[in-house]
Design a protein around this motif. Sequence first.
Motif, short mmCIF file in Angstrom:
data_model
loop_
_atom_site.label_atom_id
_atom_site.label_comp_id
_atom_site.label_asym_id
_atom_site.label_seq_id
_atom_site.Cartn_x
_atom_site.Cartn_y
_atom_site.Cartn_z
N LEU A 96 -7.67 13.27 6.91
CA LEU A 96 -8.92 12.63 7.19
C LEU A 96 -8.42 10.78 7.97
O LEU A 96 -7.96 10.05 6.78
N PHE A 97 -8.14 10.85 8.91
CA PHE A 97 -7.89 9.58 9.47
C PHE A 97 -8.51 8.23 10.48
O PHE A 97 -8.94 7.58 11.33
N ILE A 98 -9.06 8.14 8.08
CA ILE A 98 -9.61 6.31 8.60
C ILE A 98 -8.95 5.40 7.84
O ILE A 98 -8.90 5.58 6.80
N GLY A 99 -9.17 4.25 8.18
CA GLY A 99 -8.31 3.32 6.88
C GLY A 99 -8.78 3.60 5.63
O GLY A 99 -10.28 3.99 5.34
N GLY A 100 -8.38 3.14 5.36
CA GLY A 100 -8.39 3.32 3.24
C GLY A 100 -7.59 4.01 2.37
O GLY A 100 -7.74 3.92 1.21
N GLY A 101 -6.89 4.86 2.53
CA GLY A 101 -5.68 6.09 2.26
C GLY A 101 -3.90 4.85 2.45
O GLY A 101 -3.60 4.63 3.25
N LEU A 102 -3.73 5.02 1.60
CA LEU A 102 -2.05 4.50 1.39
C LEU A 102 -1.27 4.96 0.48
O LEU A 102 -1.78 5.41 -0.48
N PRO A 103 0.67 5.63 0.66
CA PRO A 103 0.98 6.21 -0.36
C PRO A 103 0.99 5.09 -1.16
O PRO A 103 0.93 3.60 -0.59
N VAL A 104 1.44 5.30 -2.18
CA VAL A 104 2.56 4.73 -3.64
C VAL A 104 3.44 5.25 -3.40
O VAL A 104 3.91 6.52 -3.85
N HIS A 105 4.45 4.42 -3.34
CA HIS A 105 6.30 4.38 -3.07
C HIS A 105 6.35 3.56 -4.53
O HIS A 105 6.23 2.89 -5.14
N ARG A 106 7.48 3.86 -5.12
CA ARG A 106 8.76 4.02 -6.07
C ARG A 106 9.79 4.25 -5.76
O ARG A 106 10.28 5.15 -5.17
#
Length: 137
Positions: A96-106
């Motif tokens: 789904l290509f709509i704003g609101g998703g972010l990867p979490v990085h460590r």
Amino acid sequence: MSTTVITTSDAETLVAAARAAAEAAGIAVSVTVLDAGGHLLAFRRDDRAVLISGETSTRKAYTALQLDAPTADLVDLVKPDGPFHSLPTALDRPLLFIGGGLPVHRDGRPVGAIGVGGGTPEQDHAFATAALRELAQ
């Protein structure tokens, strides 16, 4: 060599922070947190959130995880004249290509993702961003 992961406690922090940001804006949302394998770590749908927000928050998180990018940055790439216009239907699990998703990085590596649904794409992106800021503290 140890592998850095996103924990259940991290996932709960992300959900609480995204919900707090949404509540401050008067928006009812759903929040999904996935681990690096795309498995559900945490999910919460506010009582007043539209039903579809549960599905959209999960798909946004999955998309951000798979492409290791904020979904808001990918919107133009999948438009009919974009270079990846067929990507939304290329996989068995829908993206789904709509704003609101972010990867979490460590440590510079993706360890999971957060997806928020229920507001406008810009609001959902802002709520997810607020959650990542809280986790970084």
